[in-house]
Design an enzyme around this catalytic site. Structure first.
Site: not given
Length: 462
Positions: A106, A250, A252, A254
């Site tokens: 993340s 970010d 990834d 999400d």
């Protein structure tokens, strides 16, 4: 260097010794435990797990280790390769798979990576499932498949396109309104998969895109957490390019943050507020966020005649509460939008489409939209305690002292006063109490936090 084993998955730093870092041995061990757990859930002839990764440098290595481990267990793998967390979540549903794994740490720096684990619904595992997987790994309770029963890997690189199709098919996403607005947008993809997915979505919506750090090399050009102090480049570029706004995700994809046309942060807390304002204006209902998120969501929900509900910190807790109250939208104050019409996971692509529809229909600037919402300011501090102190007893004493206020103890202690709130949470890994506050000025938020720190120290005798 660090290895953190928790009910939500395994994350750590690359290199070093097994059990102390996220090494190839640890990746195989936990992938095997997860695969074993998946096979225990349903008695079937075949099993299928979706696997994808963000662009960080260790991602390909870890993905190959994870996929081949699943193959060794007799599980078929759908290989999405470079992808996003919400794309993998959606793919689990569309593939009718038994689960999914995302290789991403993340917002953590590039030396980190993680195995994030999904159930058959494409949602993060609950605490009970996570604990079972940790026990399977600890006990090495794994039996691999015989040679004729090995799984197979099926590569599918179409899922970001499919994800975008799904977003554009949502009833509240108005492609025509967005195209008519002729937006010019700067995108900071932090050299990960957001640099692939967000520009693709925007181009489908007729947006002129200026790309900044959108090459998926995994060499993050700045700290990948989308906070103001890390985003000086895009904040400078948006006004220089006369862009309507900036979009930051970010690694990834999400978490979602916006920059207004002057180069100022819209505020991650207000990403959910703005999207909820639009959704509730078209489809009134209830909302959910975690206890550490802005009170502004409650205000906006009540404006539209709905009820706001608070959940414990953690996406799985927010999703559980959303299902319980049938919320129409929810998420976390870190820029995470969960829109059940799409799926129960934080999704920056959905957030972008809803936000741009809202902005296009309002026909106002991003700064004007931000100014239309209640103004709250947050302070986030922590207090370090000695290991011998009983943190639970301290929190219990605080709750007792403020029992005449609106106190919530589902996750630490949150005290809602008329014009501000305080949320105290203990760390699971060290003797620390985190102190989050929100008030109508930054000065007041900081003062409330400092006062609470003094009170805790007084109770603890330090």
């Amino acid at each position: 260097m660090t290895l953190i084993k928790s009910i939500s998955g395994i994350r750590g730093t690359i290199g070093g010794k097994p059990e102390e870092n996220l090494t190839p041995i640890d990746a195989v061990k936990f992938a095997a435990a997860y695969g074993t757990y998946i096979k225990k859930q349903r008695n079937k002839d075949t099993y299928k797990v979706v696997v994808g990764r963000d662009a960080r440098l260790s991602g390909e290595m870890l993905q190959q280790l994870v996929m081949q481990t699943l193959v060794g267990l007799g599980i078929d793998v759908v290989d999405l390769d470079l992808s996003t967390t919400p794309t993998v979540e959606l793919a689990v549903q569309l593939e009718h798979a038994d689960g999914g794994i995302i290789l991403t740490a993340s917002h953590n720096p590039k030396q980190w990576n993680a195995l994030k684990l999904l159930d058959k619904n494409g949602e993060f595992l609950n605490a009970e499932a996570g604990a079972e997987i940790l026990k399977l790994a600890e006990d090495s309770a794994v039996t691999f498949a015989e040679v004729d029963a090995l799984g197979a890997i099926h590569k599918n690189d179409a899922y970001i396109d499919i994800h975008i199709d799904e977003v554009l098919d949502l009833d509240l996403v108005d492609e025509d309104a967005i195209k008519a607005a002729n937006f010019k947008i700067v995108v900071d993809g932090v050299n990960s998969t957001g640099g692939i997915a967000i520009p693709m979505l925007l181009e489908r919506l007729g947006v002129y895109v200026e790309k900044l750090y959108c090459e998926p090399t995994g060499n993050f050009p700045h700290n990948p957490e989308p906070l103001k102090e890390h985003l000086t480049d895009i904040c400078k570029l948006v006004p220089e390019e006369n862009a309507d706004l900036g979009i930051v995700v970010d690694p990834d994809v999400d978490r979602l943050a916006f920059i207004d046309e002057t180069g100022e942060m819209f505020g991650e807390e207000y990403t959910l507020v703005a999207c909820a304002d639009y959704v509730l204006s078209e489809n009134p209902g209830d909302t959910v966020s975690n206890l550490s998120s802005s009170r502004a969501l409650r205000d906006i929900t009540q404006k539209h005649g709905g009820t706001y509900h608070a959940a414990a910190v953690g996406e799985v807790n927010v999703v559980t509460k959303m299902k319980e109250v049938n919320a129409v939208i929810g998420g976390e104050g870190n820029g995470g939008i969960i829109y059940p019409e799409s799926h129960y996971g934080r999704d920056a692509l959905v957030g972008v489409a809803l936000f741009l529809t809202h902005l296009a229909k309002k026909k106002i600037k991003v700064s004007e939209l931000r100014a239309s919402y209640p103004a709250y300011f947050m302070s986030k501090k922590k207090i370090e305690l000695t290991p011998t102190l009983d943190v639970d007893a301290i929190l219990k004493e605080i709750a007792q002292r403020y029992q005449n206020e609106d106190v919530n103890t589902i996750d630490g202690v949150k005290i809602d006063f008329e014009n501000y709130w305080v949320h105290l949470r203990k760390s699971n890994t060290e003797p620390i109490i985190r102190i989050y506050t929100e008030a109508q000025t930054q000065t007041e938020a900081d003062q409330v936090a400092d006062t609470m720190i003094s009170e805790i120290k007084s109770i603890a005798g330090i």
